[in-house]
Design an enzyme around this catalytic site. Structure first.
Site, PDB file in Angstrom:
ATOM      1  N   LYS A  13      26.903 -17.573 -12.073  1.00  0.00           N
ATOM      2  CA  LYS A  13      28.035 -17.678 -11.139  1.00  0.00           C
ATOM      3  C   LYS A  13      27.787 -18.715 -10.069  1.00  0.00           C
ATOM      4  O   LYS A  13      28.654 -19.503  -9.744  1.00  0.00           O
ATOM      5  CB  LYS A  13      28.278 -16.372 -10.360  1.00  0.00           C
ATOM      6  CG  LYS A  13      28.279 -15.108 -11.120  1.00  0.00           C
ATOM      7  CD  LYS A  13      28.578 -13.921 -10.204  1.00  0.00           C
ATOM      8  CE  LYS A  13      27.466 -13.564  -9.238  1.00  0.00           C
ATOM      9  NZ  LYS A  13      26.280 -12.959  -9.849  1.00  0.00           N
ATOM     10  N   ARG A  88      30.795  -6.993  -4.015  1.00  0.00           N
ATOM     11  CA  ARG A  88      29.848  -6.370  -4.938  1.00  0.00           C
ATOM     12  C   ARG A  88      30.049  -4.867  -5.008  1.00  0.00           C
ATOM     13  O   ARG A  88      29.350  -4.198  -5.751  1.00  0.00           O
ATOM     14  CB  ARG A  88      28.434  -6.646  -4.446  1.00  0.00           C
ATOM     15  CG  ARG A  88      27.674  -7.689  -5.281  1.00  0.00           C
ATOM     16  CD  ARG A  88      26.325  -7.830  -4.617  1.00  0.00           C
ATOM     17  NE  ARG A  88      25.274  -8.409  -5.365  1.00  0.00           N
ATOM     18  CZ  ARG A  88      24.956  -9.702  -5.338  1.00  0.00           C
ATOM     19  NH1 ARG A  88      25.703 -10.558  -4.705  1.00  0.00           N
ATOM     20  NH2 ARG A  88      23.897 -10.130  -5.984  1.00  0.00           N
ATOM     21  N   ARG A 127      13.941 -18.712 -13.230  1.00  0.00           N
ATOM     22  CA  ARG A 127      14.663 -19.397 -12.154  1.00  0.00           C
ATOM     23  C   ARG A 127      13.717 -19.810 -11.033  1.00  0.00           C
ATOM     24  O   ARG A 127      12.834 -19.060 -10.647  1.00  0.00           O
ATOM     25  CB  ARG A 127      15.733 -18.443 -11.615  1.00  0.00           C
ATOM     26  CG  ARG A 127      16.597 -19.056 -10.546  1.00  0.00           C
ATOM     27  CD  ARG A 127      17.949 -18.435 -10.522  1.00  0.00           C
ATOM     28  NE  ARG A 127      17.970 -17.180  -9.789  1.00  0.00           N
ATOM     29  CZ  ARG A 127      19.086 -16.498  -9.546  1.00  0.00           C
ATOM     30  NH1 ARG A 127      20.244 -16.934 -10.004  1.00  0.00           N
ATOM     31  NH2 ARG A 127      19.042 -15.369  -8.891  1.00  0.00           N
ATOM     32  N   ARG A 160      12.201 -16.796  -6.038  1.00  0.00           N
ATOM     33  CA  ARG A 160      12.697 -15.836  -5.051  1.00  0.00           C
ATOM     34  C   ARG A 160      11.978 -14.501  -5.264  1.00  0.00           C
ATOM     35  O   ARG A 160      11.740 -14.107  -6.399  1.00  0.00           O
ATOM     36  CB  ARG A 160      14.195 -15.628  -5.243  1.00  0.00           C
ATOM     37  CG  ARG A 160      15.049 -16.641  -4.531  1.00  0.00           C
ATOM     38  CD  ARG A 160      16.495 -16.609  -4.974  1.00  0.00           C
ATOM     39  NE  ARG A 160      17.096 -15.284  -5.104  1.00  0.00           N
ATOM     40  CZ  ARG A 160      18.350 -15.081  -5.482  1.00  0.00           C
ATOM     41  NH1 ARG A 160      19.145 -16.113  -5.751  1.00  0.00           N
ATOM     42  NH2 ARG A 160      18.842 -13.882  -5.588  1.00  0.00           N
ATOM     43  N   ARG A 171      17.840  -4.911  -9.764  1.00  0.00           N
ATOM     44  CA  ARG A 171      19.101  -5.618  -9.473  1.00  0.00           C
ATOM     45  C   ARG A 171      20.127  -5.383 -10.572  1.00  0.00           C
ATOM     46  O   ARG A 171      21.313  -5.228 -10.295  1.00  0.00           O
ATOM     47  CB  ARG A 171      18.841  -7.115  -9.311  1.00  0.00           C
ATOM     48  CG  ARG A 171      18.057  -7.420  -8.042  1.00  0.00           C
ATOM     49  CD  ARG A 171      17.548  -8.828  -8.033  1.00  0.00           C
ATOM     50  NE  ARG A 171      18.599  -9.805  -7.932  1.00  0.00           N
ATOM     51  CZ  ARG A 171      18.479 -11.072  -8.338  1.00  0.00           C
ATOM     52  NH1 ARG A 171      17.358 -11.479  -8.892  1.00  0.00           N
ATOM     53  NH2 ARG A 171      19.476 -11.905  -8.187  1.00  0.00           N
TER      54      ARG A 171
HETATM   55  P1  AMP Z   1      22.480 -13.120  -4.896  1.00  0.00           P
HETATM   56  O1  AMP Z   1      21.914 -14.426  -4.478  1.00  0.00           O
HETATM   57  O2  AMP Z   1      23.979 -13.103  -4.952  1.00  0.00           O
HETATM   58  O3  AMP Z   1      21.852 -12.580  -6.147  1.00  0.00           O
HETATM   59  O4  AMP Z   1      22.108 -12.081  -3.720  1.00  0.00           O
HETATM   60  C1  AMP Z   1      20.763 -11.797  -3.380  1.00  0.00           C
HETATM   61  C2  AMP Z   1      20.673 -10.457  -2.660  1.00  0.00           C
HETATM   62  O5  AMP Z   1      21.424 -10.498  -1.444  1.00  0.00           O
HETATM   63  C3  AMP Z   1      21.236  -9.260  -3.416  1.00  0.00           C
HETATM   64  O6  AMP Z   1      20.331  -8.721  -4.358  1.00  0.00           O
HETATM   65  C4  AMP Z   1      21.550  -8.296  -2.276  1.00  0.00           C
HETATM   66  O7  AMP Z   1      20.370  -7.695  -1.771  1.00  0.00           O
HETATM   67  C5  AMP Z   1      22.077  -9.255  -1.206  1.00  0.00           C
HETATM   68  N1  AMP Z   1      23.543  -9.454  -1.335  1.00  0.00           N
HETATM   69  C6  AMP Z   1      24.186 -10.601  -1.687  1.00  0.00           C
HETATM   70  N2  AMP Z   1      25.518 -10.436  -1.704  1.00  0.00           N
HETATM   71  C7  AMP Z   1      25.723  -9.137  -1.358  1.00  0.00           C
HETATM   72  C8  AMP Z   1      26.879  -8.324  -1.200  1.00  0.00           C
HETATM   73  N3  AMP Z   1      28.118  -8.812  -1.423  1.00  0.00           N
HETATM   74  N4  AMP Z   1      26.711  -7.026  -0.834  1.00  0.00           N
HETATM   75  C9  AMP Z   1      25.501  -6.513  -0.593  1.00  0.00           C
HETATM   76  N5  AMP Z   1      24.352  -7.203  -0.740  1.00  0.00           N
HETATM   77  C10 AMP Z   1      24.457  -8.508  -1.113  1.00  0.00           C
END
Ligand code: AMP
Length: 218
Positions: A13, A88, A127, A160, A171
């Site tokens: 995404k 989310r 990644r 990361r 996750r």
């Molecule tokens: P991502 O880069 O989108 O995979 O986000 C990394 C981490 O940030 C996630 O595993 C969550 O801990 C937090 N996070 C990102 N977006 C959200 C969201 N919309 N709601 C809650 N936690 C989020």
């Protein structure tokens, strides 16, 4: 063009949101990027979010919703945006609808990226990310020109914390439990389009832009 990109971690995404943002001159709004920036800068929000992020859990809705409300009010979002990683949860989706309604707009489309589980695992574990400019690479599928260094800004790439094997499972479980219900939520509201996210970045981008064009989003 007001879009949401939905899908499990590792479906691509963020990469596709970068491409669409550059092609259509609309900002990508990634809650993951905003949160990582806050963690890096050790802001109160970042300090509060770090442990949940490292564990692969979600940051509380109230924190994320406030952050998105502020970001969408900025002038560059006036003509549209691509939301990556938000909403989310169903409460986040409901709040988003309220924020947009108050601004006299609504979502145009929600794209649900679909990638087989095995491919997701390969993508996430390989990644590598740039801690400075947030660019994303993959050791096999999208290696940087100089090993270990960011093509865009030259910074040393990192894995990361939440891309480590132990956290990936958490996750994906969180996605199934809390985020996957949004597929039905947006389908019921006639906003959902499924997209096959497997294959190369280029081929997914072609499929995606064709899909968007079908809805008059060009
Ligand atoms: P991502 O880069 O989108 O995979 O986000 C990394 C981490 O940030 C996630 O595993 C969550 O801990 C937090 N996070 C990102 N977006 C959200 C969201 N919309 N709601 C809650 N936690 C989020």
């Amino acid at each position: 063009m007001r879009l949401v990109f939905l899908g499990a971690p590792g479906v691509g995404k963020g990469t596709q949101a970068d491409r669409v943002a550059a092609r259509f001159h609309r900002p990508k709004v990634s809650t993951g990027d905003l949160l990582r920036e806050a963690v890096k800068n050790k802001t109160p929000l970042g300090l509060a979010a770090k442990s949940a992020m490292d564990a692969g859990e979600l940051v509380p809705d109230t924190v994320v919703i406030g952050m998105v409300r502020e970001r969408l009010a900025e002038p560059d979002c006036a003509n549209g945006f691509i939301l990556d990683g938000f909403p989310r949860t169903v409460p986040q989706a409901e709040e988003l609808a309220k924020i947009l309604k108050a601004a006299g707009t609504r979502l145009d489309r929600v794209i649900n990226f679909q990638v087989p589980h095995e491919e997701i695992l390969k993508r996430l574990s390989g990644r590598r990310s740039c801690p400075r400019c947030q660019a994303v690479f993959h050791v096999d599928f999208a290696p940087p020109r100089k090993p270990g260094l960011c093509d865009r800004c030259g910074e040393q790439l990192i894995q990361r914390n939440d891309d480590r094997k132990e956290t990936i499972e958490a996750r994906l479980r969180v996605y199934e439990e809390q985020t996957a219900p949004l597929i039905a939520y947006y389908d019921q509201r006639r906003l959902l389009s499924n997209l096959d996210g497997s294959g190369s970045v280029e081929s997914v981008h072609e499929r995606l832009t064709a899909l968007l064009a079908g809805f008059g989003l060009t």
